[in-house]
Design a protein around this motif. Structure first.
Motif, PDB file in Angstrom:
ATOM      1  N   SER A 157       0.822  -1.211   0.000  1.00  0.00           N
ATOM      2  CA  SER A 157       0.000   0.000   0.000  1.00  0.00           C
ATOM      3  C   SER A 157       0.856   1.261   0.000  1.00  0.00           C
ATOM      4  O   SER A 157       0.609   2.182  -0.777  1.00  0.00           O
ATOM      5  N   LYS A 182       4.404  -9.842  -9.398  1.00  0.00           N
ATOM      6  CA  LYS A 182       4.321  -8.509  -8.776  1.00  0.00           C
ATOM      7  C   LYS A 182       5.276  -7.551  -9.476  1.00  0.00           C
ATOM      8  O   LYS A 182       4.943  -6.386  -9.698  1.00  0.00           O
ATOM      9  N   TYR A 198      13.004  -9.883  -4.949  1.00  0.00           N
ATOM     10  CA  TYR A 198      13.968 -10.230  -3.888  1.00  0.00           C
ATOM     11  C   TYR A 198      13.886 -11.700  -3.497  1.00  0.00           C
ATOM     12  O   TYR A 198      14.763 -12.225  -2.830  1.00  0.00           O
ATOM     13  N   TYR A 249       9.233  -8.028  11.489  1.00  0.00           N
ATOM     14  CA  TYR A 249       7.994  -7.981  12.275  1.00  0.00           C
ATOM     15  C   TYR A 249       7.481  -9.365  12.678  1.00  0.00           C
ATOM     16  O   TYR A 249       7.045  -9.561  13.799  1.00  0.00           O
ATOM     17  N   ASN A 325      -0.979  -9.547  -0.604  1.00  0.00           N
ATOM     18  CA  ASN A 325      -1.714  -8.346  -1.061  1.00  0.00           C
ATOM     19  C   ASN A 325      -0.997  -7.586  -2.162  1.00  0.00           C
ATOM     20  O   ASN A 325       0.224  -7.628  -2.295  1.00  0.00           O
TER      21      ASN A 325
HETATM   22  N1  LIG Z   1       6.583   5.314   9.423  1.00  0.00           N
HETATM   23  C1  LIG Z   1       5.261   5.406   9.368  1.00  0.00           C
HETATM   24  O1  LIG Z   1       4.644   6.350   9.812  1.00  0.00           O
HETATM   25  C2  LIG Z   1       4.499   4.289   8.702  1.00  0.00           C
HETATM   26  C3  LIG Z   1       3.122   4.385   8.492  1.00  0.00           C
HETATM   27  C4  LIG Z   1       2.468   3.337   7.827  1.00  0.00           C
HETATM   28  C5  LIG Z   1       3.189   2.226   7.415  1.00  0.00           C
HETATM   29  N2  LIG Z   1       4.522   2.169   7.683  1.00  0.00           N
HETATM   30  C6  LIG Z   1       5.347   1.050   7.213  1.00  0.00           C
HETATM   31  O2  LIG Z   1       5.122   0.921   5.830  1.00  0.00           O
HETATM   32  C7  LIG Z   1       5.497  -0.390   5.434  1.00  0.00           C
HETATM   33  C8  LIG Z   1       4.396  -0.940   4.546  1.00  0.00           C
HETATM   34  O3  LIG Z   1       3.352  -1.407   5.391  1.00  0.00           O
HETATM   35  P1  LIG Z   1       1.880  -1.722   4.877  1.00  0.00           P
HETATM   36  O4  LIG Z   1       1.065  -1.915   6.085  1.00  0.00           O
HETATM   37  O5  LIG Z   1       1.509  -0.680   3.896  1.00  0.00           O
HETATM   38  O6  LIG Z   1       2.012  -3.123   4.191  1.00  0.00           O
HETATM   39  P2  LIG Z   1       2.038  -3.499   2.656  1.00  0.00           P
HETATM   40  O7  LIG Z   1       3.254  -2.890   2.061  1.00  0.00           O
HETATM   41  O8  LIG Z   1       0.737  -3.266   2.011  1.00  0.00           O
HETATM   42  O9  LIG Z   1       2.203  -5.078   2.756  1.00  0.00           O
HETATM   43  C9  LIG Z   1       3.332  -5.637   3.289  1.00  0.00           C
HETATM   44  C10 LIG Z   1       4.214  -6.194   2.158  1.00  0.00           C
HETATM   45  O10 LIG Z   1       5.517  -6.417   2.673  1.00  0.00           O
HETATM   46  C11 LIG Z   1       6.161  -7.380   1.888  1.00  0.00           C
HETATM   47  N3  LIG Z   1       6.995  -8.213   2.760  1.00  0.00           N
HETATM   48  C12 LIG Z   1       6.594  -9.056   3.742  1.00  0.00           C
HETATM   49  N4  LIG Z   1       7.674  -9.637   4.321  1.00  0.00           N
HETATM   50  C13 LIG Z   1       8.769  -9.146   3.696  1.00  0.00           C
HETATM   51  C14 LIG Z   1      10.166  -9.345   3.838  1.00  0.00           C
HETATM   52  N5  LIG Z   1      10.664 -10.187   4.767  1.00  0.00           N
HETATM   53  N6  LIG Z   1      10.995  -8.661   3.018  1.00  0.00           N
HETATM   54  C15 LIG Z   1      10.507  -7.821   2.073  1.00  0.00           C
HETATM   55  N7  LIG Z   1       9.196  -7.587   1.896  1.00  0.00           N
HETATM   56  C16 LIG Z   1       8.337  -8.231   2.698  1.00  0.00           C
HETATM   57  C17 LIG Z   1       5.049  -8.199   1.217  1.00  0.00           C
HETATM   58  O11 LIG Z   1       5.155  -8.061  -0.196  1.00  0.00           O
HETATM   59  P3  LIG Z   1       6.162  -8.965  -1.071  1.00  0.00           P
HETATM   60  O12 LIG Z   1       5.308  -9.914  -1.830  1.00  0.00           O
HETATM   61  O13 LIG Z   1       6.815  -7.970  -1.938  1.00  0.00           O
HETATM   62  O14 LIG Z   1       7.083  -9.665  -0.127  1.00  0.00           O
HETATM   63  C18 LIG Z   1       3.754  -7.541   1.678  1.00  0.00           C
HETATM   64  O15 LIG Z   1       2.793  -7.426   0.678  1.00  0.00           O
HETATM   65  C19 LIG Z   1       5.736  -1.146   6.750  1.00  0.00           C
HETATM   66  O16 LIG Z   1       7.113  -1.189   7.033  1.00  0.00           O
HETATM   67  C20 LIG Z   1       5.033  -0.308   7.775  1.00  0.00           C
HETATM   68  O17 LIG Z   1       5.519  -0.502   9.075  1.00  0.00           O
HETATM   69  C21 LIG Z   1       5.187   3.175   8.314  1.00  0.00           C
END
Ligand SMILES: NC(=O)c1ccc[n+]([C@@H]2O[C@H](COP(=O)([O-])OP(=O)(O)OC[C@H]3O[C@@H](n4cnc5c(N)ncnc54)[C@H](OP(=O)(O)O)[C@@H]3O)[C@@H](O)[C@H]2O)c1
Length: 333
Positions: A157, A182, A198, A249, A325
């Motif tokens: 996302s 993807k 990756y 995580y 997702n």
């Molecule tokens: N700093 C802030 O304020 C803030 C706010 C919101 C979100 N975030 C961060 O934004 C990031 C995205 O979060 P989201 O909730 O939007 O989830 P998302 O990106 O929609 O979904 C998570 C994706 O991470 C990938 N993934 C899972 N395990 C992995 C690994 N070991 N290595 C590499 N990729 C992996 C998966 O895709 P693949 O198929 O590509 O593996 C999965 O689809 C997170 O790190 C979250 O904590 C930070």
């Protein structure tokens, strides 16, 4: 208590390894009475976030999620009753309702949202995901036209929006994602210049050919090995926007972080900066105006992954962590 009362998903136990369905249980709680200053909310869309899993490890920028409590999570909800000035039945708000049909939440913890269609955009592009991408890239990564921007979890996302904003700003964009499909989707549908799988092994080498001029901005959603592969490829005065660390995580966090960091940062004069989206909320209106105009003009595509039924939230979160997702995953309650 009838099925129609208040379905609640509890986190019954904090996982010590990978998150599984056994860590959740659905119960029927009562519908709470709002106290003075609170609104009674009916949840419409529940946001599923990688961070939901991180909250189980302990307190971060927010309190930890504890065992035997309603699982925490943000959502878009409708006010059904209010004892708070400024909120009336029918209003749409965003807040941490938890994984349940109804919640009584203090108004000071809620953001009133505009009534727009589709409502799901309030969780994706105009919600935390879109704003995190916008502020993290533009305020922390500070890309300039012609620079190379690399983003991990690129099909997720936050990542899918980061890459598109970087394209709008005239950058060369490389996404890192899991799986050939993807990666193909990022280049064919979202205009990324290149994508690196990756899961195929050899991330370092694949990145070298996808970003032959080096990396100016790395938007890091994952930490761990991918951060380690990006670091030596950063150009002088490159910026790393540390948004999250998904690779750490789910399960036991790995003992090693990226190796060789301090020397590289010195020699290349890198800036590596963490941020939380809330840091920039005073600039929210300007960000939303940009995001809305890019969506309206078709420059920014919104990808949502909507799953029906509160009962499916545990499986949907487990699936998100496994990379099921594309774009913003959420539950239609
Ligand atoms: N700093 C802030 O304020 C803030 C706010 C919101 C979100 N975030 C961060 O934004 C990031 C995205 O979060 P989201 O909730 O939007 O989830 P998302 O990106 O929609 O979904 C998570 C994706 O991470 C990938 N993934 C899972 N395990 C992995 C690994 N070991 N290595 C590499 N990729 C992996 C998966 O895709 P693949 O198929 O590509 O593996 C999965 O689809 C997170 O790190 C979250 O904590 C930070």
């Amino acid at each position: 208590m009838s099925e129609a009362n208040n379905r609640q998903v509890l986190l019954v136990e904090k996982p010590t390894g990978k998150l599984g369905p056994e860590h959740f249980r659905m119960v029927n709680g009562g519908i709470p009475e709002p106290k003075d200053g609170e609104a009674l909310l009916r949840l419409r869309y529940l946001s599923l976030d990688a961070a939901n899993r991180a909250w189980m490890h302990g307190a971060t920028y927010r309190a930890a999620v504890e065992a035997n409590t309603v699982m925490s999570g943000g959502g878009i909800a409708e006010v059904v009753a209010s004892k708070a000035p400024g909120l009336a039945p029918g209003d749409i708000v965003f807040g941490d309702t938890g994984w349940q049909d109804y919640a009584a939440v203090p108004a000071k913890h809620l953001s009133k949202m505009p009534k727009l269609e589709p409502m799901t955009h309030l969780l994706s592009v105009y919600g935390i995901a879109g704003l995190t991408a916008y502020f993290g890239l533009l305020n922390v990564g500070k890309p300039r036209e012609g620079e190379t921007v690399v983003v991990s979890a690129a099909a997720g996302s936050v990542g899918s929006i980061v890459g598109q904003i970087a394209k709008i700003k005239g950058c060369r964009v490389v996404g890192i994602a899991g799986g050939k499909d993807k990666c193909h989707w990022l280049t064919s549908e979202f205009g990324f210049d290149a994508a690196v799988d990756y899961k195929d092994g050899g991330t370092y080498k694949a990145l070298r050919s996808a970003a032959p001029n080096g990396i100016d901005v790395y938007f890091d959603n994952v930490g761990g090995d991918i951060l380690e592969a990006c670091l030596p490829q950063m150009n002088n005065r490159g910026r790393i926007a540390c948004c999250g660390a998904i690779s750490q995580y789910d399960g036991v966090p790995s003992a090693h972080g990226p190796r060789g960091v301090p020397g590289l940062i010195v020699v290349k004069r890198l800036v590596m900066q963490g941020f939380i989206v809330m840091d920039f909320m005073d600039q929210r209106d300007a960000a939303l105006a940009d995001l809305q105009s890019w969506v309206a003009s078709g420059k920014l595509k919104v990808q949502e992954d909507v799953i029906d039924g509160l009962e499916n939230a545990p499986a949907a979160l487990i699936g998100l962590l496994a990379g099921e997702n594309r774009g913003k995953r959420m539950i239609r309650v």
